[in-house]
Motif scaffolding. Structure first.
Motif, PDB file in Angstrom:
ATOM      1  N   ASN A   1      47.492  69.013  28.169  1.00 53.08           N
ATOM      2  CA  ASN A   1      46.930  68.485  26.928  1.00 53.08           C
ATOM      3  C   ASN A   1      46.785  66.966  26.988  1.00 53.08           C
ATOM      4  OD1 ASN A   1      46.006  69.015  24.178  1.00 53.08           O
ATOM      5  ND2 ASN A   1      47.836  67.903  23.538  1.00 53.08           N
TER       6      ASN A   1
ATOM      7  N   ASN B   1      43.575  65.441  28.586  1.00 52.40           N
ATOM      8  CA  ASN B   1      42.375  65.363  27.736  1.00 52.40           C
ATOM      9  C   ASN B   1      42.364  64.095  26.889  1.00 52.40           C
ATOM     10  OD1 ASN B   1      39.903  66.683  26.659  1.00 52.40           O
ATOM     11  ND2 ASN B   1      41.070  66.688  24.762  1.00 52.40           N
ATOM     12  N   ASP B   2      43.558  63.575  26.579  1.00 53.28           N
ATOM     13  CA  ASP B   2      43.647  62.403  25.712  1.00 53.28           C
ATOM     14  C   ASP B   2      43.039  61.159  26.359  1.00 53.28           C
ATOM     15  OD1 ASP B   2      44.899  63.926  23.802  1.00 53.28           O
ATOM     16  OD2 ASP B   2      46.927  63.346  24.401  1.00 53.28           O
TER      17      ASP B   2
ATOM     18  N   LYS C   1      35.481  61.754  31.283  1.00 48.37           N
ATOM     19  CA  LYS C   1      34.694  62.806  31.936  1.00 48.37           C
ATOM     20  C   LYS C   1      35.207  62.986  33.353  1.00 48.37           C
ATOM     21  CE  LYS C   1      30.889  59.927  33.759  1.00 48.37           C
ATOM     22  NZ  LYS C   1      31.069  60.254  35.186  1.00 48.37           N
TER      23      LYS C   1
ATOM     24  N   SER D   1      41.634  75.129  28.053  1.00 47.85           N
ATOM     25  CA  SER D   1      40.535  75.500  27.155  1.00 47.85           C
ATOM     26  C   SER D   1      40.813  75.038  25.729  1.00 47.85           C
ATOM     27  CB  SER D   1      40.318  77.015  27.184  1.00 47.85           C
ATOM     28  OG  SER D   1      39.923  77.445  28.472  1.00 47.85           O
ATOM     29  N   ALA D   2      42.060  75.243  25.287  1.00 45.39           N
ATOM     30  CA  ALA D   2      42.432  74.837  23.932  1.00 45.39           C
ATOM     31  C   ALA D   2      42.359  73.321  23.757  1.00 45.39           C
ATOM     32  CB  ALA D   2      43.839  75.331  23.604  1.00 45.39           C
ATOM     33  N   SER D   3      42.563  72.585  24.848  1.00 47.23           N
ATOM     34  CA  SER D   3      42.541  71.122  24.790  1.00 47.23           C
ATOM     35  C   SER D   3      41.129  70.556  24.863  1.00 47.23           C
ATOM     36  CB  SER D   3      43.374  70.532  25.938  1.00 47.23           C
ATOM     37  OG  SER D   3      44.725  70.939  25.837  1.00 47.23           O
ATOM     38  N   GLY D   4      40.149  71.418  25.166  1.00 46.89           N
ATOM     39  CA  GLY D   4      38.770  70.959  25.191  1.00 46.89           C
ATOM     40  C   GLY D   4      38.129  70.917  26.560  1.00 46.89           C
ATOM     41  N   PHE D   5      38.834  71.394  27.579  1.00 47.97           N
ATOM     42  CA  PHE D   5      38.266  71.443  28.926  1.00 47.97           C
ATOM     43  C   PHE D   5      37.459  72.729  29.119  1.00 47.97           C
ATOM     44  CE2 PHE D   5      42.033  68.710  29.716  1.00 47.97           C
ATOM     45  CZ  PHE D   5      41.407  67.635  30.338  1.00 47.97           C
ATOM     46  N   VAL D   6      36.612  72.727  30.142  1.00 49.61           N
ATOM     47  CA  VAL D   6      35.858  73.918  30.546  1.00 49.61           C
ATOM     48  C   VAL D   6      36.405  74.381  31.897  1.00 49.61           C
ATOM     49  CG1 VAL D   6      33.591  74.825  31.210  1.00 49.61           C
ATOM     50  CG2 VAL D   6      33.777  73.172  29.329  1.00 49.61           C
TER      51      VAL D   6
ATOM     52  N   LYS E   1      35.582  68.092  32.049  1.00 48.20           N
ATOM     53  CA  LYS E   1      35.299  67.548  30.713  1.00 48.20           C
ATOM     54  C   LYS E   1      34.038  66.685  30.803  1.00 48.20           C
ATOM     55  CE  LYS E   1      37.213  64.770  26.949  1.00 48.20           C
ATOM     56  NZ  LYS E   1      38.368  63.978  26.479  1.00 48.20           N
ATOM     57  N   ASN E   2      33.078  66.986  29.962  1.00 46.33           N
ATOM     58  CA  ASN E   2      31.828  66.217  29.886  1.00 46.33           C
ATOM     59  C   ASN E   2      31.137  66.068  31.240  1.00 46.33           C
ATOM     60  OD1 ASN E   2      32.274  65.835  27.125  1.00 46.33           O
ATOM     61  ND2 ASN E   2      33.395  63.924  27.461  1.00 46.33           N
TER      62      ASN E   2
END
Length: 363
Positions: free
Chosen positions: A216, A219-220, A224, A284-289, A345-346
């Motif tokens: 987590n 992601n902070d 990208k 995934s929950a943290s926003g990654f693919v 990410k991005n």
């Protein structure tokens, strides 16, 4: 005062048992006395275990190929827990050959002793690129590029839990008659962590809340890029297999495995296998693919490890490389037990490392 005494005194002063994750943290990371913070040799023939980069330069060369596909202009690499520094040297060497060097190669290392060893390794093998390497004590505020963590998650302190009467209880560590012993604590409660439901009385396993928090945290600060995790572990179904009733806890002392964390405290490695399903869910929950999940063998084969073999014309060197490749890819060695998980990410990129195999559906 030795580390075992320090841990016993910690428990006595608290007047209650400590969680196994707290014990593991003290045993591995207590300042100047822990396994990773002390001065003993950990990696290679003289240490307690051999990692993939110590096995062959080709491991790092393949990771460099994967990194080269991701790196854009002004991108960096960040390696967590760089061990002896040999992986960083391998990656930088090959990226230099591919003309795809990152702007900066960051290493986040908590151990002063290992930090010095890494500097020595890179200075010795790649003195011309030492200025590319920057050591960090804390997470960066912003990052774009490739994050690499090879055998990092398995060394993160984990909780142990045991099934009693259909419920999971946390296992802690107590000091009784001046001896460290397992002690059952209260019911384990964490809605985010999945545990098996149909297991027998006494079934023991591990949950790694710190690894989830670490994912987590990536992601902070990551703007990208791609995260590459390489470690020994498995998906949830295999991790919680009914026959795995004693969990995955392993200790390593002078290349011999045992399951007693209360021996050789500060002198032996303590690890747990990675539950890659948990890690993927958290990512995934943290926003990654999620970009791919494969065995180490198929990841390296996808990146052309065999091409390095074919390119070596010297018979003796070729035979040596062939032996090293076998250690990295054979199921009886590291090939099947180690997995690679990638998430982004991005960044939209179809990673070459998963051309031959992608087991994401099994997570």
């Amino acid at each position: 005062m030795d580390l075992e005494r320090t841990i016993k005194n910690t428990i006595i002063q608290k007047a209650k048992p400590i969680g196994f994750d707290e014990f593991m943290n003290l045993a591995l990371y207590y300042p100047a006395k822990g396994y990773y913070t002390g001065g003993s040799q950990k990696f290679g023939e003289q240490g307690d275990f051999i990692t993939a980069p110590e096995t062959s330069d080709l491991f790092g060369f393949c990771l460099a190929r994967q990194s080269a596909q991701i790196l854009a202009n002004e991108d960096d690499i960040l390696e967590f827990g760089a061990g002896s520094g040999i992986l960083a040297a391998q990656i930088l060497f090959e990226l230099g050959r591919l003309d795809k060097l990152p702007r900066t190669y960051y290493i986040l290392e908590l151990s002063a002793e290992l930090k010095q060893r890494q500097k020595d390794t890179i200075n010795k093998t790649l003195p011309e690129l030492i200025d590319k390497v920057v050591w960090l004590n804390n997470l960066p505020e912003h990052f774009s590029g490739v994050i690499i963590a090879n055998e990092v998650l398995d060394a993160m302190p984990a909780k142990r839990v045991i099934n009693k009467g259909g419920e999971f209880f946390e296992l802690g560590v107590d000091c009784q008659d001046d001896t460290l012993v397992w002690q059952t604590l209260g019911v384990y409660q964490n809605d985010k962590m999945q545990l098996p439901t149909e297991v027998t009385q006494g079934y023991t396993t591990e949950v790694n809340e710190r690894a989830m928090a670490w994912v987590n945290s990536l992601n902070d600060f990551m703007d990208k890029g791609v995260v590459l995790l390489i470690d020994y572990g498995m998906a949830r179904d295999e991790y919680f297999h009914p026959q795995r009733g004693d969990g995955t806890l392993q200790c390593y002392y002078q290349h011999k495995a045992n399951d007693n964390p209360f021996e050789h405290i500060g002198e032996q490695d303590i690890t747990t296998s990675v539950n890659f399903s948990d890690i993927a869910d958290q990512a995934s929950a943290s926003g990654f693919v999620i970009e791919g999940y494969a065995t180490q063998a198929m990841f390296l084969i996808s990146l052309g490890i065999d091409e390095y073999l074919l390119a070596e014309k010297d018979e003796k060197k070729n035979a040596l490389l062939a032996q090293q490749v076998k250690l990295l890819v054979l199921p009886s060695a590291m090939g099947e037990s180690f997995k690679v998980l990638a998430f982004s990410k991005n960044t939209q990129v179809k990673l070459d490392g998963f051309k031959e195999q992608d087991l994401t559906c099994k997570l």
